[in-house]
Each structure stands twice: as C-alpha cells, then as structure tokens.
Design a protein around this motif. Structure first.
Motif, mmCIF file in Angstrom:
data_model
loop_
_atom_site.group_PDB
_atom_site.id
_atom_site.type_symbol
_atom_site.label_atom_id
_atom_site.label_comp_id
_atom_site.label_asym_id
_atom_site.label_seq_id
_atom_site.Cartn_x
_atom_site.Cartn_y
_atom_site.Cartn_z
ATOM 1 N N GLU A 282 0.810 -1.171 0.048
ATOM 2 C CA GLU A 282 -0.020 -0.176 0.039
ATOM 3 C C GLU A 282 0.899 1.245 0.040
ATOM 4 O OE1 GLU A 282 -2.896 -0.577 3.465
ATOM 5 O OE2 GLU A 282 -4.072 -1.992 2.269
ATOM 6 N N ASN A 283 2.067 0.913 -0.046
ATOM 7 C CA ASN A 283 3.046 2.236 -0.071
ATOM 8 C C ASN A 283 2.824 3.098 1.080
ATOM 9 O OD1 ASN A 283 5.130 3.580 -1.085
ATOM 10 N ND2 ASN A 283 4.159 4.523 -2.470
ATOM 11 N N SER A 284 2.628 2.501 2.247
ATOM 12 C CA SER A 284 1.977 3.438 3.530
ATOM 13 C C SER A 284 3.288 3.329 4.247
ATOM 14 C CB SER A 284 0.944 2.559 4.182
ATOM 15 O OG SER A 284 1.105 2.830 5.509
ATOM 16 N N GLU A 285 3.545 4.524 5.146
ATOM 17 C CA GLU A 285 4.429 4.754 6.069
ATOM 18 C C GLU A 285 4.218 4.174 7.471
ATOM 19 O OE1 GLU A 285 7.536 6.784 5.638
ATOM 20 O OE2 GLU A 285 6.764 6.686 3.337
ATOM 21 N N ILE A 286 2.934 3.755 7.624
ATOM 22 C CA ILE A 286 2.565 3.168 8.905
ATOM 23 C C ILE A 286 2.442 1.575 8.955
ATOM 24 C CG2 ILE A 286 1.777 5.449 10.008
ATOM 25 C CD1 ILE A 286 -1.087 4.435 9.357
ATOM 26 N N ILE A 287 2.541 0.988 10.017
ATOM 27 C CA ILE A 287 2.175 -0.308 10.081
ATOM 28 C C ILE A 287 0.581 -0.530 10.954
ATOM 29 C CG2 ILE A 287 2.862 -2.684 11.227
ATOM 30 C CD1 ILE A 287 4.811 -1.727 8.944
ATOM 31 N N LYS A 288 -0.068 -1.092 10.151
ATOM 32 C CA LYS A 288 -1.646 -1.501 10.787
ATOM 33 C C LYS A 288 -1.473 -2.746 11.429
ATOM 34 C CE LYS A 288 -4.054 0.755 7.443
ATOM 35 N NZ LYS A 288 -4.510 0.017 6.053
ATOM 36 N N PRO A 289 -1.430 -2.769 13.018
ATOM 37 C CA PRO A 289 -1.381 -4.083 13.598
ATOM 38 C C PRO A 289 -2.652 -4.948 13.074
ATOM 39 C CG PRO A 289 -1.091 -2.305 15.002
ATOM 40 C CD PRO A 289 -1.514 -1.772 13.881
ATOM 41 N N ALA A 296 2.142 -20.313 10.028
ATOM 42 C CA ALA A 296 3.489 -19.795 10.417
ATOM 43 C C ALA A 296 3.823 -19.139 11.731
ATOM 44 C CB ALA A 296 4.102 -18.987 9.355
ATOM 45 N N LYS A 297 3.527 -19.964 12.611
ATOM 46 C CA LYS A 297 3.453 -19.245 13.857
ATOM 47 C C LYS A 297 4.959 -18.414 14.295
ATOM 48 C CE LYS A 297 0.113 -22.619 15.694
ATOM 49 N NZ LYS A 297 -0.301 -23.495 16.705
ATOM 50 N N SER A 298 5.795 -19.146 13.769
ATOM 51 C CA SER A 298 7.255 -18.236 14.141
ATOM 52 C C SER A 298 7.385 -16.803 13.738
ATOM 53 C CB SER A 298 8.452 -19.023 13.614
ATOM 54 O OG SER A 298 8.528 -19.367 12.289
ATOM 55 N N LEU A 299 6.360 -16.501 12.680
ATOM 56 C CA LEU A 299 6.530 -15.028 12.147
ATOM 57 C C LEU A 299 5.102 -14.405 12.526
ATOM 58 C CD1 LEU A 299 7.543 -16.050 8.416
ATOM 59 C CD2 LEU A 299 8.869 -15.497 10.305
ATOM 60 N N ALA A 300 4.140 -14.944 13.171
ATOM 61 C CA ALA A 300 3.080 -14.584 13.782
ATOM 62 C C ALA A 300 3.149 -13.231 14.638
ATOM 63 C CB ALA A 300 2.265 -15.653 14.332
ATOM 64 N N ILE A 301 3.834 -12.235 14.292
ATOM 65 C CA ILE A 301 3.625 -10.973 14.872
ATOM 66 C C ILE A 301 2.824 -9.803 14.412
ATOM 67 C CG2 ILE A 301 5.057 -9.219 15.966
ATOM 68 C CD1 ILE A 301 7.405 -11.011 16.327
ATOM 69 N N GLY A 302 1.745 -9.667 15.143
ATOM 70 C CA GLY A 302 0.928 -8.817 14.606
ATOM 71 C C GLY A 302 1.186 -7.164 14.384
ATOM 72 N N ASN A 303 2.119 -7.005 15.473
ATOM 73 C CA ASN A 303 2.624 -5.672 15.635
ATOM 74 C C ASN A 303 4.109 -5.281 15.682
ATOM 75 O OD1 ASN A 303 2.433 -2.793 16.249
ATOM 76 N ND2 ASN A 303 1.755 -2.897 18.121
ATOM 77 N N PRO A 304 4.596 -5.661 14.664
ATOM 78 C CA PRO A 304 6.085 -5.831 14.626
ATOM 79 C C PRO A 304 6.943 -4.599 15.226
ATOM 80 C CG PRO A 304 5.208 -5.571 12.387
ATOM 81 C CD PRO A 304 4.248 -5.665 13.388
ATOM 82 N N ALA A 305 7.663 -4.692 15.797
ATOM 83 C CA ALA A 305 8.607 -3.700 16.636
ATOM 84 C C ALA A 305 9.474 -3.073 15.720
ATOM 85 C CB ALA A 305 9.585 -4.235 17.620
ATOM 86 N N ASP A 306 10.006 -3.735 14.426
ATOM 87 C CA ASP A 306 10.883 -2.873 13.481
ATOM 88 C C ASP A 306 10.087 -2.927 12.073
ATOM 89 O OD1 ASP A 306 13.221 -2.433 14.770
ATOM 90 O OD2 ASP A 306 13.607 -4.573 15.070
ATOM 91 N N GLY A 307 8.677 -2.788 12.107
ATOM 92 C CA GLY A 307 7.912 -3.079 11.071
ATOM 93 C C GLY A 307 8.198 -1.758 9.967
#
Ligand code: PLP
Ligand code: ZN
Length: 409
Positions: A282-289, A296-307
């Motif tokens: 979406e070419n967006s500057e913000i990360i929507k949690p 893929a539980k090892s990647l299941a972070i909904g609000n990524p710290a370094d997103g």
C-alpha cells in the motif's frame, strides 16, 4: 579491543552509553549500536576474515561486544547452497538457499542473535536472561543459557507447536506459556522487564541482540565470493532480520569488502499475518497491527517492533514484499524438500512461497541472482504438513505381503 563507540538513536541520532538501554528518552526511537568503522577497516580485511574459524564471530569487529565472545562459538557459517533443482522448477538461472535450518545448536537463525545477546548480557553482569518468543527464540535462549549457566525465564504464546515447546523444555528453563498471542506475550514481557533486573534479549538487550542477524547477511556475501546477489527474499516477524541483512551489505560496501551492491530485498509474510507486506504493497508509512491467524507461528507478530524499518528497507532497496496463504506455505515446504532435500519449517515455506510468487509476477527477473532465506527447521513444525504428505505402505513381515504391494502400485 572494541570497535563499539556506544549506542545511538535511530531517529534523532542522540548518543547513549554502552548500557542495557533500548529506547531514546527524548523521541522514543530505537537505539542502535554505533561502530568506529575507520578502525574496523584497518583490521577487518577479506584475508583476516577468511583465516578465522568458520563461525559467526569471524566478523567480530562488527558485533557489539567489548571482550572475547563467550557464546555461540559453534554457531553460524551455515551452508549457502546453489539450488540447481529448484532453479529448474522455478525457471530461473541462479538461485541460492542460505540454509539456517541446520544452524547449530537449535536449528534456526535465532542461534545467531542469542549468541550475541548472551555474550553481551555476561559483559553487563546479568545472571538471568529472558525472552518473549514465537518459538525459535525460546529454543535458542533455553539451550544457550543452559550452556552458559545462566538463569532463564522464557515466555511464549501457549498454543505453540509441540516441537517448539519440547525443544525448549528439554533444556529445563522456566517456561511461561501465556494464554494469548505473541503481541500480548510481548506486552507482558515489557512490564516484567521494567520490574526485574534481567537481560531480556529482545527487549532491554535488543540493540545488541539484533546485531547478531547481520552475520546471516555477511555469510551470504562471503560465500558468494565477496559479492552481493541482486535479490534476497527474507521472512519477517518483528522485521529485524531484513533490516540487518540490508545493513550487512551497506557495511561490507563501506569497508571495501564488496563492491557497490545493487541488491533488492523482499519481505515475505503469511497472508494471515502480513502487516509489513501490506504496508509495502500500500506504499504506506505506517504499520497497521493485525490479529495473526496462520500456521506460520514463528512469524506471527501482528504488531512488529521494526515493522516500519522493514517496510522502508524493502521499498528503498527497490524490492518489495509478498504474502502467501497457508496452503501455499505447505506447497513451498514440500517443493523445497523434494527439490533440494531441505526440510524447512513454516517460515521457510513462507519465504520460498513468496519468492515463487515474486518470480511468477515478474517482480524478480528470472535471469538475475536470487537468495532465498531459509531460517528454520521443519522437524519443529511437523503438524503443518503431517496430513499433507504421503503415508507409509503397511505390510506383514513377509515377502509375499511386500510383493502384493509392488504389484498393486
Ligand atoms: C524470528 C524468525 C524470523 C524473523 O525474524 P525477525 O527478525 O523478527 O523479523 C524468521 N524466521 C524464523 C524461523 C524465525 O524464528
Ligand atoms: Zn531519539
């Protein structure tokens, strides 16, 4: 001998001392390790690196410790494989797998970050380490802290795969299974971290810990003969690995270890948890949690710290991102096993599945060099594929019974 000057705010550039700090008190930006690159350039040549033992500490001047490394002395330098069968299957000319499914000692790239975090935690004098984990970090912290003789508290979402839980408990840490998703575990851990004087590897030690991921990138560059590939596809959870692979390329350029690189990096996520890829698309500057829902539980972070940094890295490099469904994850796990003999976990299915789509969509050209980042081992996430593969033929223990099957198939 230390090449670390201190910490520095990623946003406002304010300097901080080498302490267990992680957030800027002025602008709340994340702190990063600040190196003396002029000094590093004098010692860290291709020849110097090549002469050292084949572990992740061969790049030690670019890692944030002051003394000698104490942990992970057998970690790193995993294979970079030219994937000839997969090249044929995908119709591409030059494809490599960087294979951390065989990382020592716990079969994921988290062994790299934990090696650095524990070496640093010991320098700081902590006697207890802790982490919030989606699984692989739990395995590696439990294992490496057992070797190091540190006390440990490990927090995970309660619904992790059996392999991740058993692969943690076997080292006998205090394992806290929280009834909630990773983002809830992480929020709880931030509170715990502010009350207890522990080394939380991915909270108060995070600036140091995250630097360990750079070694995955350095190795790719060294193993390609001191060259950068044109494209790298990277799985994203918190979004740290992709930014550190990018940093590894920029640092090797700055030190003259490789020539100017034109590498494009791509974020890979599961469709059921793709906040970073969504921001890229979406070419967006913000990360929507998001609320994760994926195998893929090892990647299941909904609000990524370094997103935001992960999305910016993919964008600024000229790369992009792709997400894949759970079915596509399973198909990609099977494809990698059946072409290259590598049994990866769900995160690897995400990465290869995304790479396949990026190639099919023409985003990654078929005639340029591609590296696919395989970061974890399939024996830990067997439930993802258990019903989606063949079954053994069951026979009586005699030749007639065997031949009956041979005739039938
Ligand atoms: C943690 C993890 C990642 C992603 O790492 P981030 O730096 O949080 O984006 C990728 N693959 C596997 C197998 C992991 O365990
Ligand atoms: Zn700041």
């Amino acid at each position: 001998m230390s090449c670390v000057k201190g910490l520095k705010c990623r946003e406002c550039g304010r300097p901080y001392p080498k302490e267990a700090l992680f957030v800027c008190e002025y602008c709340f930006g994340p702190l990063e390790v600040d190196y003396d690159y002029d000094r590093i350039k004098q010692v860290l040549t291709r020849e110097a690196i090549s002469a050292r033992p084949k572990n992740l500490w061969r790049y030690r001047e670019l890692l944030p410790i002051d003394g000698d490394p104490t942990d992970g002395l057998n970690s790193g330098f995993t294979p970079l494989i030219r994937a000839r069968n997969l090249e044929k299957a995908l119709g591409v000319r030059e494809l490599y797998i960087k294979d951390d499914s065989v990382s020592h000692p716990t079969l994921s790239f988290k062994d790299r970050v934990v090696a650095v975090a524990l070496s640093k935690a010991k320098e700081f004098g902590f006697d207890t380490v802790a982490c919030a984990s989606t699984g692989n970090l739990a395995n590696s912290v439990a294992c490496q802290s057992a070797i190091a003789g540190l006390k440990r508290y490990i927090f995970i979402p309660a619904d992790l795969e059996a392999g991740k839980i058993i692969g943690t408990l076997i080292y006998n840490p205090t394992l806290v299974a929280v009834e909630g998703n990773y983002d809830e575990v992480n929020r709880l851990c931030s509170e715990v971290a502010s009350k207890y004087n522990w080394a939380f590897v991915n909270i108060n030690i995070r600036p140091y810990y995250a630097e360990g991921s750079k070694t995955y990138g350095y190795e790719i560059l060294e193993q390609l003969g001191w060259k950068a590939p044109r494209h790298i596809v990277v799985p994203c959870a918190g979004g740290s690995l992709i930014t550190k692979i990018w940093k590894s390329i920029r640092e090797f350029e700055k030190l003259g270890l490789i020539e100017k690189a034109h590498t494009k990096v791509y974020a890979a996520q599961a469709a059921g948890c793709a906040p970073i890829v969504t921001a890229i698309k979406e070419n967006s500057e913000i990360i929507k949690p998001v609320k994760p829902k994926t195998i893929a539980k090892s990647l299941a972070i909904g609000n990524p710290a370094d997103g935001i940094y992960a999305a910016a890295t993919a964008r600024d490099s000229g790369g992009g991102g792709e997400d894949v469904s759970d079915d596509e994850i399973v198909e990609a796990i099977k494809l990698l096993a059946q072409t290259e003999g590598i049994f990866t976990e769900t995160a690897g299915g995400v990465t290869l599945g995304a790479a396949k789509k990026l190639i099919e969509n023409g985003k990654i050209p078929k005639d340029e060099s591609i590296v696919v980042s395989i970061t974890g081992n399939g024996l830990k996430t067997q439930e993802a594929v258990a019903d989606k593969i063949g079954k053994p033929i069951r026979i009586k223990p005699n030749i007639a019974s065997f031949e009956e099957h041979v005739r039938r198939h």
